[in-house]
Design an enzyme around this catalytic site. Structure first.
Site: not given
Length: 346
Positions: A213, A231
Site C-alpha cells: 500500500k 487502504d
C-alpha cells in the site's frame, strides 16, 4: 299371544320370489291376519367410515408444493405454484461497465482528488505514509512539519536520537514503533540506495515499515507509476460495490486492477478513498446524499433520507486534510449532491 308357524316351503310373493319363512312371535292377533301391519324394531344404522383428515392432507400438499417451488427456483426452472424472482448474477461485462461508470461519476465529484498527506519530495511522502498507519492524515500533517524541519534528509533522520524522534511523533500514536520504522527506512535508503527513494516496487517493499500500500502511494504520486492503494476505505467500498468479495489486500488489488486500465489505477484510488472518507463511512454511510446511489448494490445500509444524510457528510469537519482551502457553505448543491469547493486546485 298367538304363535304362528310358517311352513318351510317357499311361498310365492307378488314378484314370484321365494321367501323363507321363520317362526315369528305375534303380539297382536290382527297382525297375524294382516302381515302388512306387522311392526318390527328399526334396524341399526351402519357405522359411517371416517374420511381421511382433509386438513392434514392439505398441509402436506402445501408443504410439497413449497418444496417444489423452492427446488424450482434453485434449479432456475419456473415454479408451478409461485413465481419467485431469482437474483441474476452480474455478468463480467456488466460489472466492468458499472465499475468504470462509478469511477467516472466520482471523478466528476472529486476532480481535485489527491494524496491528503503534505509532502514536498518522495522522502517526505514515504515517511508521512508510514506515519499515517492507525491515525488520520490530518494528524500526520500536523506532526511532520516539525519532523522534516529538524531532519530534512534520510541521512539526518537515520542519525537522529530515537528519543527525540519519539517525542515529535508521540501525537501520531504507536510512536515507538513508528520511530523505529522511519529511522530504519532512512538508514536503508542511505546504505542501499544512496539516500534516494527507489522507484521500483520490489525495492520499496524491502524497506522497514513499507508494504504494498505504501509502495503504491509513493510510486503513483512521486514517480507517476500507476498503482492501487488498498487502504481500509478502499477495501470497504469495493466490497460494498461488489467489485470483489476478497478480503486479502493483495487479492483485492488484483481483482480491482483487472476492472480498469492500468493508467487509471492511481486516480481511481484517490477517488475511492475520498468518497470513503467523506460520504461512504464505515458505520453510517450517507446513502441519501451519495452521487452514485443508483449504481450501488449496498444502497440502504446507511441513512437514505436526504436531509438526515447531509448531516453525516464530513466535508466541513475540520476542512480537508492536506488542503489549505476550507469548503464554503454552499459546498452541496440543491440536490444534495457533493460539488467541488470553489477555487479548489485540480
Amino acid at each position: 299371544m298367538v304363535v304362528r308357524r310358517d311352513s318351510a316351503v317357499g311361498e310365492q310373493g307378488p314378484t314370484g320370489a321365494n321367501k323363507t319363512a321363520k317362526a315369528t312371535k305375534v303380539s297382536d292377533p290382527s297382525a297375524a291376519e294382516n302381515p302388512a301391519r306387522k311392526t318390527t324394531a328399526p334396524a341399526k344404522a351402519a357405522p359411517v367410515r371416517k374420511a381421511a383428515p382433509v386438513k392434514k392432507a392439505a398441509t402436506a400438499r402445501k408443504a410439497a408444493e413449497a418444496a417444489e417451488a423452492k427446488a424450482a427456483v434453485t434449479r432456475g426452472a419456473p415454479s408451478t405454484r409461485r413465481k419467485v424472482p431469482a437474483v441474476k448474477p452480474e455478468s463480467r461485462t456488466a460489472l466492468v461497465r458499472r465499475a468504470r461508470r462509478i469511477n467516472r461519476e466520482l471523478a466528476e465529484v472529486y476532480p481535485y482528488a489527491h494524496p491528503e498527506l503534505d509532502f514536498e519530495n518522495s522522502f517526505q511522502l514515504i515517511v508521512a505514509t508510514v506515519l499515517s498507519a492507525q491515525t488520520t492524515d490530518l494528524r500526520v500533517n500536523q506532526t511532520t512539519p516539525a519532523l522534516f524541519a529538524k531532519y530534512p534528509t534520510p541521512e539526518d533522520l537515520a542519525a537522529a536520537d530515537p528519543q527525540e524522534v519519539e517525542e515529535i511523533l508521540r501525537p501520531c500514536g504507536f510512536f515507538r514503533a513508528k520511530t523505529k520504522s522511519v529511522m530504519g527506512l532512512s538508514k536503508a535508503l542511505v546504505d542501499n540506495h544512496g539516500g534516494e527513494v527507489p522507484g521500483r516496487l520490489e525495492d520499496l517493499v524491502k524497506l522497514p515499515g513499507v508494504g504494498r500500500k505504501t509502495a503504491f502511494v509513493v510510486l503513483g504520486n512521486a514517480f507517476g507509476r500507476p498503482g492501487i492503494t488498498v487502504d481500509t476505505h478502499f477495501q470497504r467500498l469495493v466490497r460494498r460495490w461488489r467489485w470483489t468479495e476478497a478480503t486479502d489486500p493483495d487479492k483485492i488489488e488484483a481483482a480491482v486492477g483487472a476492472l480498469f486500465p492500468k493508467s487509471e489505477w492511481t486516480m481511481l484510488s484517490h477517488h475511492v478513498i475520498f468518497h470513503g472518507r467523506r460520504i461512504c463511512h464505515a458505520r453510517k454511510p450517507a446513502c441519501g446524499a451519495c452521487p452514485i446511489a443508483p449504481l450501488c448494490p449496498a444502497f440502504g445500509e446507511g441513512e437514505t433520507d436526504p436531509e438526515k444524510a447531509r448531516k453525516l457528510l464530513k466535508y466541513e469537519k475540520g476542512g480537508f486534510p492536506g488542503q489549505r482551502l476550507k469548503p464554503p457553505q454552499s459546498y452541496l448543491d440543491a440536490g444534495g449532491i457533493p460539488a467541488p469547493p470553489l477555487g479548489a486546485a485540480g
